[in-house]
Design a protein around this motif. Structure first.
Motif, short mmCIF file in Angstrom:
data_model
loop_
_atom_site.label_atom_id
_atom_site.label_comp_id
_atom_site.label_asym_id
_atom_site.label_seq_id
_atom_site.Cartn_x
_atom_site.Cartn_y
_atom_site.Cartn_z
N MET A 59 0.86 -1.14 -0.05
CA MET A 59 0.22 -0.02 0.05
C MET A 59 0.61 1.17 -0.16
SD MET A 59 -3.27 0.92 0.45
CE MET A 59 -4.64 1.17 1.58
N ILE A 60 1.84 1.33 1.07
CA ILE A 60 2.60 2.41 1.05
C ILE A 60 3.61 2.59 -0.36
CG2 ILE A 60 4.71 3.44 2.25
CD1 ILE A 60 3.42 2.57 4.77
N ARG A 61 4.01 1.33 -0.45
CA ARG A 61 4.87 1.14 -1.65
C ARG A 61 4.36 1.98 -3.04
NH1 ARG A 61 9.67 -1.27 -2.67
NH2 ARG A 61 10.08 -2.20 -4.69
N ASP A 62 2.89 1.40 -2.97
CA ASP A 62 2.24 1.65 -4.34
C ASP A 62 1.93 3.05 -4.43
OD1 ASP A 62 2.09 -0.84 -5.61
OD2 ASP A 62 0.06 -1.41 -4.65
N ARG A 63 1.72 3.75 -3.25
CA ARG A 63 1.26 5.26 -3.02
C ARG A 63 2.68 5.98 -3.41
NH1 ARG A 63 -0.81 5.62 2.09
NH2 ARG A 63 0.89 6.68 2.90
N ILE A 64 3.86 5.54 -3.08
CA ILE A 64 5.04 6.08 -3.24
C ILE A 64 5.42 6.01 -4.57
CG2 ILE A 64 7.59 6.16 -2.95
CD1 ILE A 64 7.14 5.12 -0.12
N ILE A 65 5.34 5.01 -5.42
CA ILE A 65 5.43 4.89 -6.75
C ILE A 65 4.55 5.62 -7.68
CG2 ILE A 65 5.36 3.28 -8.74
CD1 ILE A 65 6.18 1.16 -6.81
N GLN A 66 3.32 5.70 -7.27
CA GLN A 66 2.17 6.55 -7.83
C GLN A 66 2.81 7.99 -7.78
OE1 GLN A 66 -1.71 5.99 -6.81
NE2 GLN A 66 -2.57 7.23 -8.51
N THR A 67 3.03 8.53 -6.40
CA THR A 67 3.34 9.86 -6.47
C THR A 67 4.63 10.30 -7.10
OG1 THR A 67 2.31 9.95 -4.04
CG2 THR A 67 3.91 11.47 -4.52
N ALA A 68 5.82 9.60 -6.88
CA ALA A 68 6.81 9.86 -7.75
C ALA A 68 6.67 9.82 -9.15
CB ALA A 68 8.20 8.60 -7.43
N GLY A 69 6.13 8.89 -9.63
CA GLY A 69 5.75 8.84 -11.06
C GLY A 69 4.97 10.13 -11.68
N SER A 70 4.06 10.64 -11.03
CA SER A 70 3.28 11.72 -11.22
C SER A 70 4.38 13.22 -11.14
CB SER A 70 2.10 12.22 -10.14
OG SER A 70 1.44 13.32 -10.36
N LEU A 71 5.02 13.11 -10.13
CA LEU A 71 5.91 14.19 -10.08
C LEU A 71 7.23 14.21 -11.25
CD1 LEU A 71 6.64 14.34 -6.14
CD2 LEU A 71 5.46 16.11 -7.56
N PHE A 72 7.53 13.05 -11.41
CA PHE A 72 8.58 12.84 -12.48
C PHE A 72 8.11 13.19 -13.76
CE2 PHE A 72 10.68 9.08 -10.25
CZ PHE A 72 11.50 10.10 -9.49
N ALA A 73 6.82 12.92 -14.17
CA ALA A 73 6.06 13.22 -15.41
C ALA A 73 5.80 14.70 -15.50
CB ALA A 73 4.75 12.64 -15.40
N GLN A 74 5.57 15.64 -14.33
CA GLN A 74 5.18 16.87 -14.48
C GLN A 74 6.68 17.75 -14.50
OE1 GLN A 74 2.95 17.82 -10.83
NE2 GLN A 74 1.41 16.10 -11.42
N LYS A 75 7.69 17.39 -13.45
CA LYS A 75 8.75 18.11 -13.38
C LYS A 75 9.99 17.41 -14.01
CE LYS A 75 6.85 20.09 -8.97
NZ LYS A 75 7.21 20.20 -7.60
N GLY A 76 10.16 16.26 -14.20
CA GLY A 76 11.42 15.69 -14.66
C GLY A 76 11.93 14.84 -13.23
N ILE A 77 13.03 14.54 -13.54
CA ILE A 77 13.63 13.64 -12.19
C ILE A 77 14.46 14.45 -11.51
CG2 ILE A 77 14.90 11.53 -11.92
CD1 ILE A 77 14.37 10.69 -14.80
N ASN A 78 15.34 15.23 -12.17
CA ASN A 78 16.59 16.25 -11.21
C ASN A 78 15.67 17.21 -10.27
OD1 ASN A 78 18.15 14.49 -12.58
ND2 ASN A 78 18.97 16.30 -13.87
N SER A 79 14.20 17.47 -10.54
CA SER A 79 13.67 18.44 -10.08
C SER A 79 12.96 17.90 -8.97
CB SER A 79 12.80 19.43 -10.75
OG SER A 79 13.53 19.85 -12.01
N VAL A 80 13.01 16.86 -8.62
CA VAL A 80 12.27 16.16 -7.68
C VAL A 80 13.25 15.50 -6.69
CG1 VAL A 80 10.46 14.53 -7.13
CG2 VAL A 80 10.30 15.73 -9.28
#
Length: 197
Positions: free
Chosen positions: A1-22
Motif C-alpha cells: 500500500m505504502i509502496r504503491d502510493r510512493i511509486i504513484q506519487t513519484a511517477g506523477s512528480l517525474f512526469a510533471q517536473k522531470g527527475i532532477n527537479s524532484v
C-alpha cells in the motif's frame, strides 16, 4: 500500500517536473510518508525511478493488449497501439527524458522497451501491406521501419495528427475505406483502452 502510493506519487512528480527537479524528501511529503518509510521501500532515486518505469511499462503493455483485443483489423491495431504508446510518452515532460541521461540503467531499459514497441508496430505495418491496406514496394520491411522511425521521432504534441496523415498518405483505396471505418469507432476504442488500464 505504502509502496504503491510512493511509486504513484513519484511517477506523477517525474512526469510533471522531470527527475532532477524532484527530491526524495518531496516525494515522501507528497505521498504522506516519512523519509524513513520511503527509504525502507527504496534504496534511492535510481531504485524508485526503475520501479516507476516498470509500472509505466506495465500500463503501456496493458493498453496495447487491450488495443489488440478491441481491434477489428490490423490497421486498427496499428493505429490503437501507436496511440497507446505515444499517449503514455506525451504524459511526461521533456525534462524527464533529458534527466534520464543520469540514470543509464533506466534509460537503457526504456530504450529496449521502446524498440520492442517500435518493432511490434513495424510488424503490424508490414501486415497492413500484406493485407492490402498500404501500398507496397520491393523494400517493404525497410519502408515499415523508416515510417515507424519517422513517426516515433515526431514532436509529441502533433504526433496523433501526423500519424493519421502519414498513414493516409500510404493507404490503398481499401486502406482508406478501413481508415474511414476506424475513425468512426476510434474514440469508443480509445475510451475502452483508457478505462481498462
Amino acid at each position: 500500500m505504502i509502496r504503491d502510493r510512493i511509486i504513484q506519487t513519484a511517477g506523477s512528480l517525474f512526469a510533471q517536473k522531470g527527475i532532477n527537479s524532484v527530491s526524495m524528501e518531496q516525494i515522501a511529503e507528497r505521498a504522506g510518508v516519512s523519509e524513513k518509510s520511503l527509504y525502507a521501500e527504496f534504496t534511492g532515486m535510481a531504485d524508485l525511478l526503475e520501479e516507476c518505469l516498470n509500472r509505466e511499462i506495465t500500463k503501456i503493455e496493458t493498453g496495447i493488449s487491450t488495443a489488440q483485443s478491441v481491434s477489428q483489423s490490423v490497421l486498427e491495431t496499428l493505429i490503437l497501439v501507436m496511440y497507446v504508446a505515444f499517449k503514455e510518452k506525451s504524459d511526461f515532460c521533456t525534462a524527464f527524458y533529458e534527466d534520464l541521461s543520469k540514470y543509464p540503467a533506466t534509460r537503457k531499459h526504456l530504450a529496449i522497451f521502446n524498440m520492442k514497441v517500435q518493432n511490434s508496430c513495424a510488424s503490424y505495418f508490414m501486415k497492413c501491406m500484406e493485407e492490402g491496406f498500404f501500398v507496397t514496394n520491393e523494400n517493404q520491411e525497410r519502408m515499415a521501419l523508416i515510417y515507424m522511425e519517422e513517426i516515433c521521432s515526431l514532436a509529441t504534441k502533433y504526433q496523433h495528427t501526423m500519424i493519421k496523415t502519414l498513414i493516409k498518405g500510404i493507404c490503398t483505396p481499401k486502406g482508406l475505406n478501413e481508415a474511414a471505418r476506424i475513425q468512426t469507432v476510434l474514440e469508443i476504442n480509445i475510451n475502452r483502452i483508457s478505462n481498462l488500464k
